[in-house]
Design a protein around this motif. Sequence first.
Motif, PDB file in Angstrom:
ATOM      1  N   GLN A   1     -40.298  22.691  13.810  1.00 34.03           N
ATOM      2  CA  GLN A   1     -38.956  23.333  13.176  1.00 34.03           C
ATOM      3  C   GLN A   1     -38.090  24.333  14.092  1.00 34.03           C
TER       4      GLN A   1
ATOM      5  N   GLY B   1     -19.419  26.803  15.932  1.00 35.58           N
ATOM      6  CA  GLY B   1     -20.725  26.618  16.143  1.00 35.58           C
ATOM      7  C   GLY B   1     -20.926  26.263  17.595  1.00 35.58           C
TER       8      GLY B   1
ATOM      9  N   THR C   1     -38.176  14.018  17.310  1.00 31.53           N
ATOM     10  CA  THR C   1     -38.094  15.313  16.996  1.00 31.53           C
ATOM     11  C   THR C   1     -38.319  15.982  18.207  1.00 31.53           C
ATOM     12  N   GLY C   2     -37.246  17.118  18.550  1.00 34.88           N
ATOM     13  CA  GLY C   2     -37.094  17.660  19.648  1.00 34.88           C
ATOM     14  C   GLY C   2     -38.111  18.503  20.419  1.00 34.88           C
TER      15      GLY C   2
ATOM     16  N   SER D   1     -39.385  26.064  17.867  1.00 36.24           N
ATOM     17  CA  SER D   1     -40.762  25.887  17.970  1.00 36.24           C
ATOM     18  C   SER D   1     -41.193  24.529  17.828  1.00 36.24           C
ATOM     19  N   ALA D   2     -41.711  23.800  19.073  1.00 40.41           N
ATOM     20  CA  ALA D   2     -42.085  22.594  18.708  1.00 40.41           C
ATOM     21  C   ALA D   2     -43.157  22.401  17.906  1.00 40.41           C
TER      22      ALA D   2
ATOM     23  N   MET E   1     -26.937  20.189  22.258  1.00 42.20           N
ATOM     24  CA  MET E   1     -26.886  21.121  23.472  1.00 42.20           C
ATOM     25  C   MET E   1     -25.675  21.851  23.333  1.00 42.20           C
ATOM     26  N   VAL E   2     -24.623  21.606  22.860  1.00 44.27           N
ATOM     27  CA  VAL E   2     -23.544  22.507  22.679  1.00 44.27           C
ATOM     28  C   VAL E   2     -23.178  23.114  21.541  1.00 44.27           C
ATOM     29  N   ILE E   3     -23.837  22.443  20.391  1.00 37.95           N
ATOM     30  CA  ILE E   3     -23.491  22.920  19.147  1.00 37.95           C
ATOM     31  C   ILE E   3     -24.588  23.144  18.332  1.00 37.95           C
ATOM     32  N   ASP E   4     -24.790  24.560  17.782  1.00 35.50           N
ATOM     33  CA  ASP E   4     -25.889  24.616  16.734  1.00 35.50           C
ATOM     34  C   ASP E   4     -25.603  24.244  15.380  1.00 35.50           C
TER      35      ASP E   4
ATOM     36  N   ARG F   1     -37.868  21.151  21.454  1.00 25.72           N
ATOM     37  CA  ARG F   1     -37.480  22.566  21.118  1.00 25.72           C
ATOM     38  C   ARG F   1     -37.507  22.625  19.405  1.00 25.72           C
ATOM     39  N   GLY F   2     -38.424  21.804  18.834  1.00 24.35           N
ATOM     40  CA  GLY F   2     -38.455  22.130  17.456  1.00 24.35           C
ATOM     41  C   GLY F   2     -37.420  20.944  16.658  1.00 24.35           C
ATOM     42  N   THR F   3     -37.347  21.086  15.185  1.00 24.10           N
ATOM     43  CA  THR F   3     -36.878  19.917  14.636  1.00 24.10           C
ATOM     44  C   THR F   3     -35.807  20.796  13.915  1.00 24.10           C
ATOM     45  N   PHE F   4     -34.543  20.224  13.648  1.00 29.03           N
ATOM     46  CA  PHE F   4     -33.572  20.569  12.786  1.00 29.03           C
ATOM     47  C   PHE F   4     -33.992  19.678  11.519  1.00 29.03           C
ATOM     48  N   ILE F   5     -34.758  20.229  10.612  1.00 37.56           N
ATOM     49  CA  ILE F   5     -35.245  19.636   9.454  1.00 37.56           C
ATOM     50  C   ILE F   5     -34.139  19.254   8.364  1.00 37.56           C
TER      51      ILE F   5
ATOM     52  N   ALA G   1     -26.494  24.586  12.402  1.00 34.91           N
ATOM     53  CA  ALA G   1     -26.259  25.495  11.320  1.00 34.91           C
ATOM     54  C   ALA G   1     -25.218  26.549  11.324  1.00 34.91           C
ATOM     55  N   LEU G   2     -24.664  26.598  12.587  1.00 35.10           N
ATOM     56  CA  LEU G   2     -23.517  27.356  13.057  1.00 35.10           C
ATOM     57  C   LEU G   2     -22.199  26.607  12.807  1.00 35.10           C
ATOM     58  N   TYR G   3     -22.237  25.437  12.557  1.00 36.68           N
ATOM     59  CA  TYR G   3     -21.268  24.633  12.361  1.00 36.68           C
ATOM     60  C   TYR G   3     -20.227  24.822  11.173  1.00 36.68           C
ATOM     61  N   LEU G   4     -18.940  24.800  11.193  1.00 32.38           N
ATOM     62  CA  LEU G   4     -18.292  25.109   9.861  1.00 32.38           C
ATOM     63  C   LEU G   4     -18.675  24.136   8.935  1.00 32.38           C
TER      64      LEU G   4
END
Lengths: 312, 240
Positions: free
Chosen positions: A107, A166, B162-163, A102-103, B214-217, B165-169, B219-222
């Motif tokens: 977040q 990931g 800040t993207g 959500s831009a 673009m390829v890796i989220d 598509r939202g921000t990875f805080i 929060a899902l990273y090891l």
Amino acid sequence: MAANISLFPVLNDEMLGKIRFQATPYELYYIREEQEFVLRAEEIESSLIMHKVIDEEGIWSPDDYNLCIRRRYSLRTYQCLFGEKGIACKNAVLGLALVWTSADSKQRGVLKIGDIRNSSQDIELTLNYEFLEAQLRGIVEFTTVIYIKEAGTPSWDEEHLANEYGCLLGELDKFIIKLDGTGSVFPIYEISEPGQPLWYVKCDWEDPTYEQFSECVSININTAHKNYKYLDKTKRTFDEQLLKEIMASALILIITKLKEQDNYWDVTTNGDDIQKGSVSEAIYYFINTLEWDVSTPEAMSISIRKFFEQRI
Amino acid sequence: MVIKTLNRTEAQNAMKEWLSNYPALPGIEKDYLKIRNDIQIFNQQVRTECPQEIAKRDYYIDAHIGILLYNYLWKQPGFNLRTAANDDFWRYLSVKVVPDVVAERWGKDNESHYWSKPARIWLRSIWWYVHLSWQGDILTTIRVLEAPCFSTDSILNLEERTGRRGTFINVYRYIMYYYSHISQSTLNNFNKNTKTQQDDLFRVVMKLNTAKVMVIDPALYLGGEKEYVRALFQDAGVRV
């Protein structure tokens, strides 16, 4: 997925068909006095994925209450995802997750739904998640994805496969909710500026793929101009044709301006990774849904005018 | 406090009105008079305490007013993340409540820092700079923000990236943390070895992040976002 060129195999339609991915519609609810209350997701303007959140009782608001989502998933015959012709090594573990972005809220996050291991069992999973009160605003997008949960050991015929923790391997579906905003308001304003022309356009964007169309574009009609009477809908002098001419000219100007910005124009016409409600999205819609021909100035001039002749 | 807002057009008009009555401040309700007064006080306090000989005076002011504003607004009933993400609230604060404080930093003929360019609205950008750097409490956060490697460019870089598509805080918080702990000699060395000798490590890491998400989220990273960020620095050739 945002990546345009993938360096490894990702989920394709054929696999999607095979794994028989099924999910219940999203259930939205909130909690008040330790009880669940159902919220309704209503489609906006016949869009299948964009939804308004409605509380029939009129009590819930995004400021005062939390927002919870729940959904059930099932997968069958997903073995095709593993191995040489699939998307992950035979002994890797895939994961099903929900990416929310959500831009407007500035977040994003990801919710893990469950594991997909290379076996023949049917998989049944449930997701239940609470967003805090006043956490979200505007548009929130939910995308169901498959990713590498645990890397495997690639055999000799699996070295082309993604194998990094990931790593995102494809999208299954999308669901969007809209918590604020009136949406597609066409930005026409009346101003009073003696000495200025009857109308003018302002394009005040830096990044058109991100900034809102309704915020940075304005078509200004000058009430202080002596010929304003032809645009005043309350007067008998009102001339609809003049208004259409102004609209058509203004839109040609806006599109032409964006066309001069090569990088942004490419992104706009591809339609990838552009913000909802942005200048680029509006223009993408004009070109693809309304089928305006913007290839040359003349073609643009004709197709936009035809549109206004027929529609308004 | 009741959250007040101004949309673009309203902000534009309110700004004109303020300028035509300058130096009088706009009339506002009692709640907001108190907020105006409080912000003016900590603005003065930061400006008085700012060491005379400091090299990056603007950054000092942005970071310190930012942290005081951050702390202050969270304590106001009614303020929440939804408000912080609402540009129209920042427009109200900038144009109606403390235009004098904004003017002291940017001058009064600078509408982009008051309302016209969301990413540049000054109060919004310093609040979010602190939010994206937050380390759990004020002291730890200010220690990170005071690291000599940061400047007003960092605020721009962090905020403007800040993207869409939202921000990875959490990713940003870890980037700020690790970056603030890298020694100045390592940073100088890094800059010397880049092609243009201008691309600093901060920008390089931010760019790597843009490409990698673009390829890796994260929060899902090891190991989650933390290990994801360490891997970003590793990819740039710096161990953290």
